[in-house]
Design an enzyme around this catalytic site. Structure first.
Site, PDB file in Angstrom:
ATOM      1  N   SER A 154     136.286  38.529  73.321  1.00  0.00           N
ATOM      2  CA  SER A 154     135.899  37.295  72.625  1.00  0.00           C
ATOM      3  C   SER A 154     134.407  37.327  72.277  1.00  0.00           C
ATOM      4  CB  SER A 154     136.295  36.083  73.477  1.00  0.00           C
ATOM      5  OG  SER A 154     136.291  34.927  72.703  1.00  0.00           O
ATOM      6  N   ASP A 231     147.140  33.443  70.379  1.00  0.00           N
ATOM      7  CA  ASP A 231     145.781  33.053  70.793  1.00  0.00           C
ATOM      8  C   ASP A 231     145.367  31.815  69.996  1.00  0.00           C
ATOM      9  OD1 ASP A 231     142.995  32.846  70.963  1.00  0.00           O
ATOM     10  OD2 ASP A 231     142.711  35.019  71.071  1.00  0.00           O
ATOM     11  N   HIS A 265     144.765  34.140  74.684  1.00  0.00           N
ATOM     12  CA  HIS A 265     143.376  34.602  74.721  1.00  0.00           C
ATOM     13  C   HIS A 265     142.917  34.995  76.125  1.00  0.00           C
ATOM     14  CE1 HIS A 265     139.560  34.916  72.535  1.00  0.00           C
ATOM     15  NE2 HIS A 265     138.925  34.268  73.500  1.00  0.00           N
TER      16      HIS A 265
END
Ligand SMILES: N[C@@H](CCC(=O)N[C@@H](CSC=O)C(=O)NCC(=O)O)C(=O)O
Length: 287
Positions: A154, A231, A265
């Protein structure tokens, strides 16, 4: 085996792990002007000779502990003889400026060297990750400075792509899980780059993988990215892997972008594909 042992590391904890050890350390950081922490996995092979180092950059809200406790990378790093190093995601402390909210300030350094006040004195995570931390690692552990890779998740996937693309001589391998792949074009990135670097968007390109790869494509090196299709941040347009993919195709940057059905995620997603990522780096660093 380490070079010129430094006296500045404080050993906070040690744990046996897959024949090697996990350690958490703190040290006074010159770049960040505060105490910084990082986690290290030293594989058993390091008892015999210096080993390659794989740096992992974590995402928003993380500390040096999320990756080392949740990602399950140590088993694979021990198999390949790779050292793992995971720093905190920002400077922290009473004297370090911060803001309300979890997507900026503490836990959200975005791996940039800030140029705007009041962030510029402490928020120097780019130089911390690419210069200060590797020097400390090579001074204190049996690490081979000529063999380094970088990956992350991320915000940390963004950091890994940026650090790797900007420093091909320092990092021979790059991969990412659900990276913020075009930060100039998403809400998280626009907020962070705007505050750390200022409103002149031309300065943001040096920290935007989808812009950087235009000038800094590494056509002899393959980048691996995994992205979960479930996600929520993908749907919210925070990640934009398609922008990075399009630019890679335009400039001839070899990229494998795997869109993984059924994964969100979180660290269950990361742990699922960790073996592939460690192998991706080991094929380059341990060959
Ligand atoms: N607190 C937030 C969610 C924050 C979050 O999901 N952080 C991710 C990284 S997101 C991009 O950088 C993370 O890695 N969290 C740590 C973990 O151990 O999962 C919210 O309330 O939505």
């Amino acid at each position: 085996m380490a070079n010129e042992p430094s006296t500045t590391l404080t050993d906070l904890s040690q744990h046996g792990c897959f024949g090697g050890s996990v350690g958490i350390y703190s040290h006074p950081s010159e770049q960040c002007q505060c105490t910084m922490k990082f986690a290290v996995f030293v594989p058993p092979q390091a008892q015999i000779k210096p080993v390659p180092v794989l740096y992992y950059l974590s995402g928003l809200t993380c500390t040096e502990e999320n990756f080392i406790t949740k990602a399950g990378a140590q088993r694979y790093a021990a198999q390949h003889g790779l050292m793992l190093v995971a720093p905190d995601t920002s400077p922290r402390g009473e004297d370090v400026p911060d803001e309300e909210g979890w997507d900026f300030g503490s836990g959200a350094g975005f791996y940039v060297d800030a140029t705007e006040n009041p962030w510029t004195q402490n928020y120097r995570m780019y130089s911390y990750v690419t210069e200060e931390l590797p020097t400390l690692i090579h001074q204190n552990f049996a690490a081979d400075p000529a063999r380094q890779g970088i990956f992350g998740h991320s915000m940390g996937g963004h950091g890994a792509l940026v650090c790797g693309l900007r420093n091909p001589e320092k990092y021979q391998s790059i991969s990412a899980f659900a990276p913020i792949a075009a930060p100039s074009r998403c809400v998280w990135g626009q907020k962070a780059l705007g505050k750390y670097l200022g409103p002149d968007e031309s300065t943001w390109a040096a920290y935007d993988a989808s812009e950087l790869v235009r000038q800094k494509a590494q056509t002899n090196r393959h980048i691996l990215i995994d992205q979960g299709l479930a996600d929520p941040f993908l749907e919210q347009q925070q990640l934009k892997p398609e922008v990075f993919k399009t630019t890679c195709e335009e400039v001839g940057q070899p990229l494998t972008l795997r869109m993984q059905s059924g994964y969100d995620h979180g660290y269950y997603f990361i742990a699922t594909f960790m073996e592939d990522h460690v192998r991706h780096h080991a094929e380059v660093l341990c060959g």
